[in-house]
Motif scaffolding. Structure first.
Motif, PDB file in Angstrom:
ATOM      1  N   SER A  13       2.916  13.794  13.838  1.00 24.15           N
ATOM      2  CA  SER A  13       1.808  12.943  14.273  1.00 24.15           C
ATOM      3  C   SER A  13       1.579  11.758  13.343  1.00 24.15           C
ATOM      4  O   SER A  13       0.659  10.978  13.546  1.00 24.15           O
ATOM      5  N   GLY A  14       2.423  11.620  12.324  1.00 25.69           N
ATOM      6  CA  GLY A  14       2.202  10.598  11.308  1.00 25.69           C
ATOM      7  C   GLY A  14       2.175   9.180  11.837  1.00 25.69           C
ATOM      8  O   GLY A  14       1.410   8.341  11.344  1.00 25.69           O
ATOM      9  N   TYR A  15       3.004   8.893  12.840  1.00 27.33           N
ATOM     10  CA  TYR A  15       3.060   7.524  13.356  1.00 27.33           C
ATOM     11  C   TYR A  15       1.760   7.154  14.073  1.00 27.33           C
ATOM     12  O   TYR A  15       1.192   6.082  13.842  1.00 27.33           O
ATOM     13  N   THR A  16       1.275   8.039  14.930  1.00 28.21           N
ATOM     14  CA  THR A  16       0.027   7.743  15.631  1.00 28.21           C
ATOM     15  C   THR A  16      -1.165   7.814  14.689  1.00 28.21           C
ATOM     16  O   THR A  16      -2.061   6.970  14.746  1.00 28.21           O
ATOM     17  N   ASP A  17      -1.183   8.816  13.816  1.00 28.75           N
ATOM     18  CA  ASP A  17      -2.323   8.965  12.905  1.00 28.75           C
ATOM     19  C   ASP A  17      -2.461   7.746  11.995  1.00 28.75           C
ATOM     20  O   ASP A  17      -3.564   7.249  11.768  1.00 28.75           O
ATOM     21  N   SER A  18      -1.338   7.264  11.469  1.00 29.02           N
ATOM     22  CA  SER A  18      -1.398   6.096  10.584  1.00 29.02           C
ATOM     23  C   SER A  18      -1.778   4.843  11.365  1.00 29.02           C
ATOM     24  O   SER A  18      -2.554   4.014  10.883  1.00 29.02           O
ATOM     25  N   MET A  19      -1.266   4.685  12.596  1.00 27.79           N
ATOM     26  CA  MET A  19      -1.583   3.483  13.367  1.00 27.79           C
ATOM     27  C   MET A  19      -3.056   3.454  13.774  1.00 27.79           C
ATOM     28  O   MET A  19      -3.663   2.370  13.833  1.00 27.79           O
ATOM     29  N   LYS A  20      -3.633   4.610  14.046  1.00 28.13           N
ATOM     30  CA  LYS A  20      -5.066   4.649  14.368  1.00 28.13           C
ATOM     31  C   LYS A  20      -5.889   4.173  13.167  1.00 28.13           C
ATOM     32  O   LYS A  20      -6.866   3.432  13.322  1.00 28.13           O
ATOM     33  N   ALA A  21      -5.479   4.576  11.973  1.00 32.88           N
ATOM     34  CA  ALA A  21      -6.181   4.125  10.764  1.00 32.88           C
ATOM     35  C   ALA A  21      -5.936   2.639  10.516  1.00 32.88           C
ATOM     36  O   ALA A  21      -6.852   1.895  10.142  1.00 32.88           O
ATOM     37  N   ILE A  22      -4.703   2.190  10.745  1.00 28.22           N
ATOM     38  CA  ILE A  22      -4.362   0.776  10.540  1.00 28.22           C
ATOM     39  C   ILE A  22      -5.181  -0.113  11.460  1.00 28.22           C
ATOM     40  O   ILE A  22      -5.765  -1.114  11.024  1.00 28.22           O
ATOM     41  N   ILE A  50      -2.722   6.313   3.743  1.00 28.78           N
ATOM     42  CA  ILE A  50      -2.367   5.566   4.958  1.00 28.78           C
ATOM     43  C   ILE A  50      -3.053   6.119   6.203  1.00 28.78           C
ATOM     44  O   ILE A  50      -3.014   5.492   7.261  1.00 28.78           O
ATOM     45  N   PHE A  51      -3.685   7.265   6.076  1.00 25.12           N
ATOM     46  CA  PHE A  51      -4.401   7.853   7.207  1.00 25.12           C
ATOM     47  C   PHE A  51      -5.907   7.627   7.123  1.00 25.12           C
ATOM     48  O   PHE A  51      -6.654   8.150   7.936  1.00 25.12           O
ATOM     49  N   SER A  52      -6.340   6.842   6.142  1.00 28.10           N
ATOM     50  CA  SER A  52      -7.766   6.590   5.937  1.00 28.10           C
ATOM     51  C   SER A  52      -8.081   5.127   6.227  1.00 28.10           C
ATOM     52  O   SER A  52      -7.702   4.241   5.457  1.00 28.10           O
ATOM     53  N   ALA A  53      -8.789   4.883   7.328  1.00 30.53           N
ATOM     54  CA  ALA A  53      -9.181   3.509   7.647  1.00 30.53           C
ATOM     55  C   ALA A  53     -10.076   2.942   6.557  1.00 30.53           C
ATOM     56  O   ALA A  53     -10.008   1.747   6.244  1.00 30.53           O
ATOM     57  N   GLU A  54     -10.901   3.781   5.969  1.00 31.64           N
ATOM     58  CA  GLU A  54     -11.810   3.320   4.917  1.00 31.64           C
ATOM     59  C   GLU A  54     -11.030   2.796   3.715  1.00 31.64           C
ATOM     60  O   GLU A  54     -11.346   1.726   3.176  1.00 31.64           O
ATOM     61  N   GLN A  55     -10.008   3.541   3.297  1.00 30.15           N
ATOM     62  CA  GLN A  55      -9.230   3.093   2.149  1.00 30.15           C
ATOM     63  C   GLN A  55      -8.378   1.868   2.493  1.00 30.15           C
ATOM     64  O   GLN A  55      -8.251   0.945   1.688  1.00 30.15           O
ATOM     65  N   LEU A  56      -7.796   1.851   3.685  1.00 36.33           N
ATOM     66  CA  LEU A  56      -6.969   0.708   4.073  1.00 36.33           C
ATOM     67  C   LEU A  56      -7.792  -0.571   4.156  1.00 36.33           C
ATOM     68  O   LEU A  56      -7.319  -1.645   3.770  1.00 36.33           O
ATOM     69  N   SER A  57      -9.007  -0.462   4.638  1.00 38.48           N
ATOM     70  CA  SER A  57      -9.838  -1.658   4.802  1.00 38.48           C
ATOM     71  C   SER A  57     -10.156  -2.322   3.466  1.00 38.48           C
ATOM     72  O   SER A  57     -10.425  -3.524   3.418  1.00 38.48           O
ATOM     73  N   GLU A  58     -10.099  -1.574   2.389  1.00 36.21           N
ATOM     74  CA  GLU A  58     -10.338  -2.154   1.067  1.00 36.21           C
ATOM     75  C   GLU A  58      -9.264  -3.183   0.717  1.00 36.21           C
ATOM     76  O   GLU A  58      -9.509  -4.091  -0.085  1.00 36.21           O
ATOM     77  N   LEU A  69       0.857  -1.179   0.000  1.00 40.98           N
ATOM     78  CA  LEU A  69       0.000   0.000   0.000  1.00 40.98           C
ATOM     79  C   LEU A  69       0.897   1.234   0.000  1.00 40.98           C
ATOM     80  O   LEU A  69       1.636   1.486   0.957  1.00 40.98           O
ATOM     81  N   VAL A  70       0.847   1.984  -1.090  1.00 41.98           N
ATOM     82  CA  VAL A  70       1.790   3.084  -1.283  1.00 41.98           C
ATOM     83  C   VAL A  70       1.050   4.353  -1.680  1.00 41.98           C
ATOM     84  O   VAL A  70      -0.105   4.332  -2.093  1.00 41.98           O
ATOM     85  N   ARG A  71       1.738   5.468  -1.548  1.00 43.96           N
ATOM     86  CA  ARG A  71       1.168   6.748  -1.965  1.00 43.96           C
ATOM     87  C   ARG A  71       1.398   7.008  -3.445  1.00 43.96           C
ATOM     88  O   ARG A  71       0.663   7.764  -4.064  1.00 43.96           O
TER      89      ARG A  71
END
Length: 220
Positions: free
Chosen positions: A82-91, A51-59, A30-32
């Protein structure tokens, strides 16, 4: 296994994708920007995702066995990260939705405040202050997993300074803490090959070591 890899275009992520494919895993990267991952393989699928979108990651997490994050974010001297926490919350949100339980994420030695007191002078007084904003957010992400990720089999992998070098056959040294100490209590090294970090992260898929823990690692 079926693996979703975030940060696959980064230097460590590219080593991990290559090794995972060599081991016979099926990889969804999963890349930008798909153009930044030129690797082609019958077991590799490269997709663009926020990587900050749970909706997109879930696909793309559906049907996966594990999620591996090699994400990194540039340091900022005068502002927070905040990238590490923001991305992990989405993950984690996407993983719950898709019922994926295994998460492996990479941070660094010395993420906890004051954990670098035994580092050498250059690391302690020059490097760590310079990248403190990164280490702080990594530590926040680690604490987020401890507090909010109790329903996952997660592991945080903490390497020292990263050398852009392929994997070796050296023995892993590990420690439940923020660096790997030698007999004198001081860090045994300052660096490790990115290929060996990837090798260690993939080895965690084969055993139940370090579940819901952070582990500092390097090679002997």
């Amino acid at each position: 296994m079926k693996l979703s890899v975030l940060g696959a275009t980064g230097q460590t992520g590219q080593f991990l994708v290559k090794q995972a494919l060599e081991r016979g895993h099926e990889v969804t990267a999963l890349v930008r920007n798909v153009a930044k991952l030129p690797t082609q393989h019958q077991n590799l699928k490269v997709v663009e995702a926020n990587i900050f979108s749970a909706e997109q990651l879930s696909e793309h997490f559906q049907g996966q066995d594990a999620i591996i994050s090699c994400l990194g974010f540039p340091f900022k001297i005068f502002s927070t990260i905040s990238g590490y926490t923001d991305s992990m919350k989405a993950i984690t949100a996407a993983a719950r939705q898709c019922k994926v339980k295994h998460i492996i994420a990479m941070t660094s030695w010395y993420t906890a405040p004051e954990s670098g007191q035994n580092a050498n002078m250059i690391v302690r007084f020059l490097l760590l202050p310079m990248i403190r904003s990164i280490l702080t957010n990594m530590h926040e992400m680690e604490n987020y997993l401890k507090e909010e990720g109790t329903d996952f089999q997660w592991t945080v992998v903490r390497p020292p300074g990263l050398q852009n070098a392929p994997a070796t056959d050296k023995e892993f040294l590990t420690h439940e803490g923020y660096f790997v100490p030698g007999p004198n209590g001081y860090p045994v090294t300052n660096s490790v090959a990115r290929g060996d970090v990837a090798r260690f992260m993939l080895s965690l898929l084969e055993k139940n070591d370090w579940i819901q823990q952070g582990v500092a690692m390097c090679t002997a």
